[in-house]
Motif scaffolding. Structure first.
Motif, PDB file in Angstrom:
ATOM      1  N   ASP A  42       1.120  -0.876   0.014  1.00 11.75           N
ATOM      2  CA  ASP A  42      -0.035   0.661   0.216  1.00 11.75           C
ATOM      3  C   ASP A  42       1.364   1.145  -0.054  1.00 11.75           C
ATOM      4  O   ASP A  42       1.763   1.195   0.922  1.00 11.75           O
ATOM      5  CB  ASP A  42      -0.716  -0.111   0.839  1.00 11.75           C
ATOM      6  CG  ASP A  42      -1.817   0.975   0.834  1.00 11.75           C
ATOM      7  OD1 ASP A  42      -1.825   1.718   0.397  1.00 11.75           O
ATOM      8  OD2 ASP A  42      -2.782   0.668   2.313  1.00 11.75           O
ATOM      9  N   LYS A  49      -6.202   5.210   3.992  1.00 13.48           N
ATOM     10  CA  LYS A  49      -6.477   6.640   2.908  1.00 13.48           C
ATOM     11  C   LYS A  49      -7.036   7.527   3.359  1.00 13.48           C
ATOM     12  O   LYS A  49      -6.747   8.742   3.386  1.00 13.48           O
ATOM     13  CB  LYS A  49      -7.579   5.968   1.785  1.00 13.48           C
ATOM     14  CG  LYS A  49      -7.700   7.342   0.617  1.00 13.48           C
ATOM     15  CD  LYS A  49      -8.380   6.321   0.252  1.00 13.48           C
ATOM     16  CE  LYS A  49      -8.864   7.417  -1.667  1.00 13.48           C
ATOM     17  NZ  LYS A  49      -9.232   7.118  -2.801  1.00 13.48           N
ATOM     18  N   LEU A  95       0.058   4.427  -0.799  1.00 10.49           N
ATOM     19  CA  LEU A  95      -0.353   5.487   0.426  1.00 10.49           C
ATOM     20  C   LEU A  95      -0.010   4.962   1.816  1.00 10.49           C
ATOM     21  O   LEU A  95       0.595   6.454   2.363  1.00 10.49           O
ATOM     22  CB  LEU A  95      -1.658   5.899   0.190  1.00 10.49           C
ATOM     23  CG  LEU A  95      -2.792   6.684   0.640  1.00 10.49           C
ATOM     24  CD1 LEU A  95      -1.917   8.420   0.274  1.00 10.49           C
ATOM     25  CD2 LEU A  95      -4.520   6.895   0.785  1.00 10.49           C
TER      26      LEU A  95
END
Length: 497
Positions: A183, A330, A185
């Motif tokens: 991931d 997120k 992000l």
């Protein structure tokens, strides 16, 4: 509406003022670009996550060195502007060279040079605005730091379209089944705090061998172009003031400095000579103890508050994704951007407030507000919604502490010019050291200790400010006694210690 005196002052010094503001925009561009691009730079240099964090350290350490070095250029306007031109140009050159750095050591050297230039810009811009406007400098310092926040917001927006959305080093001997997807992000948000969270993410598989696929070079080249007007503006000011070394018609340096630094209080050339002499260690024995205490307390307050900014921006993401909040990666990734956006908006709002209210009132409001919001964050530690609300309020409250504290301290010392270098260096030190301290506490005590450390630091900052107000009262009484009785000026320590 601003009164005519403030407007006339700005009209008199608008060229220098806008130049210093633009230089701080350049400062903001540079300080915020490394965080979001660090994973792509890791791919470019084909280094590990542990190795790439040395880039953060080199930038922060040399920024601290540059803050102290910037004080050496305060003697004349010519030296200050030539140093400012060199440093803003260096930042553009570093942006242009970074895509060519294919080894982490070269990248660390490049960011160290950029950090040194940023530190010099930080000190010179603050110092020269204080010299220009003196008792009216608070409002112009608020604008100065607003431009830094604006640059810090623009920089990630430019970089975002060029960041890799997938693994940017494609190895020939591993497949997607060999490891879990990463991931990006989550990793970028974890590394945003100067790489201090490397211990929590070192288990992610980040390959160093293979074909590099990244377009981050375009982001740095665009930033180099965006920054180029800044050194051009500084060069234009140097030419307008006839301070180019090759100019045979330029006036004597001390004369030009006195003309360009004319203040509304009518300081003479002798006043500027005192600005240089006041930081001479040999002169400290002729100063009251309160003079040294004001420097020390002002630096300590900014050490704490700027340290809170660095620690909060660096670890609020980890706090949000850890128990008990367990916020989605997120969603938590927006917290850092929210914090910096609220700081920028706060500095914009305090431009007006600094005109209406005195610096001590603004500082009391800001420091008490920081304590209250952090206490509420401790109470509602399970609410993700309140974390976003508290982050906004915290950014608004803490945004004006640095410019207000700088203006207030120089006002207490009658604008001797010494405090700016001390305060800027202390702020840079606090931003680096407190972040490392909080990071180590989080790793040993859990994520909740992060908010607890920031709250305790806020209380310490308020106590230091109350002590500063007391020392200010003693310092003013000492100055009044010395002016009324010239025979006491030889040993002011006896009255003010």
């Amino acid at each position: 509406m601003l009164d005519e005196r403030i407007v006339s002052l700005f009209k008199r010094h608008w060229r220098q003022t806008i130049t210093y503001w633009s230089a701080f925009f350049s400062f903001g561009l540079c300080i915020a670009l490394l965080g979001p691009t660090v994973l792509d730079l890791r791919c470019q240099t084909q280094s590990t996550l542990q190795q790439i964090t040395w880039v953060f350290f080199s930038q922060q350490f040399f920024l601290l060195m540059g803050s102290g070095l910037g004080g050496l250029f305060r003697k004349t306007l010519q030296y200050s502007l030539l140093a400012l031109f060199s440093c803003t140009l260096v930042i553009s050159l570093v942006f242009a060279v970074i895509p060519l750095c294919n080894h982490v050591l070269l990248l660390s050297v490049a960011m160290a040079i950029a950090g040194l230039a940023m530190g010099v810009i930080d000190t010179i811009a603050n110092l020269q605005l204080v010299k220009l406007y003196q008792k009216d400098s608070a409002i112009f310092l608020q604008v100065l730091h607003f431009f830094m926040g604006l640059g810090a917001l623009v920089s990630p927006l430019v970089a975002d379209p060029f960041l890799a959305e997938d693994v940017c080093v494609q190895g020939a001997n591993w497949t997607a089944n060999a490891s879990a997807p990463v991931d990006l992000l989550h990793l970028r948000s974890s590394l945003a705090g100067q790489g201090a969270e490397i211990g929590n993410i070192s288990h992610y598989p980040m390959h160093t061998e293979g074909v590099v696929v990244t377009r981050v070079s375009y982001a740095f080249w665009i930033m180099a172009l965006i920054n180029l007007p800044v050194p051009a503006a500084v060069l234009t000011l140097i030419y307008h003031e006839r301070l180019l070394p090759c100019s045979g018609n330029s006036p004597r340096l001390i004369h030009r400095d006195s003309l360009s630094s004319t203040s509304p209080t009518g300081d003479s050339v002798h006043g500027h000579r005192r600005c240089v002499r006041c930081c001479d260690p040999a002169k400290f024995r002729d100063r009251p103890a309160s003079f040294l205490l004001i420097h020390a307390l002002g630096g300590a307050i900014l050490f704490v508050t700027e340290g809170i900014i660095g620690a909060y921006s660096g670890f609020v993401y980890t706090y949000a994704v850890s128990p008990p909040l367990r916020m989605a990666h997120k969603t938590a990734g927006y917290l850092d951007s929210t914090f910096w956006a609220s700081i920028t908006v706060g500095r914009l709002a305090f431009i007006y407030l600094s005109y209406k209210y005195t610096a001590p009132r603004l500082l009391i409001f800001s420091l008490v507000g920081v304590i209250l919001v952090q206490c509420l964050l401790l109470i509602f530690f399970t609410s993700g919604v309140f974390l976003f609300i508290g982050t906004c309020i915290l950014g608004l409250c803490i945004s004006s502490v640095f410019p207000s504290m700088l203006a207030f301290t120089e006002d207490m010392l009658d604008y001797k010019g010494c405090a700016t270098t001390v305060l800027v260096t202390s702020a840079s030190t606090g931003e680096m050291m407190l972040q490392l301290l909080v990071g180590s506490v989080i790793h040993s005590g859990g994520s909740y200790t992060f908010m607890l450390c920031c709250t305790i630091s806020s209380f310490i900052g308020l106590c230091l400010f109350l002590l500063l107000l007391y020392v200010r009262h003693r310092h003013r009484n000492c100055s009044a006694d010395s002016s009324q009785n010239p025979d006491m000026t030889e040993r002011p320590e006896s009255k003010c210690s």
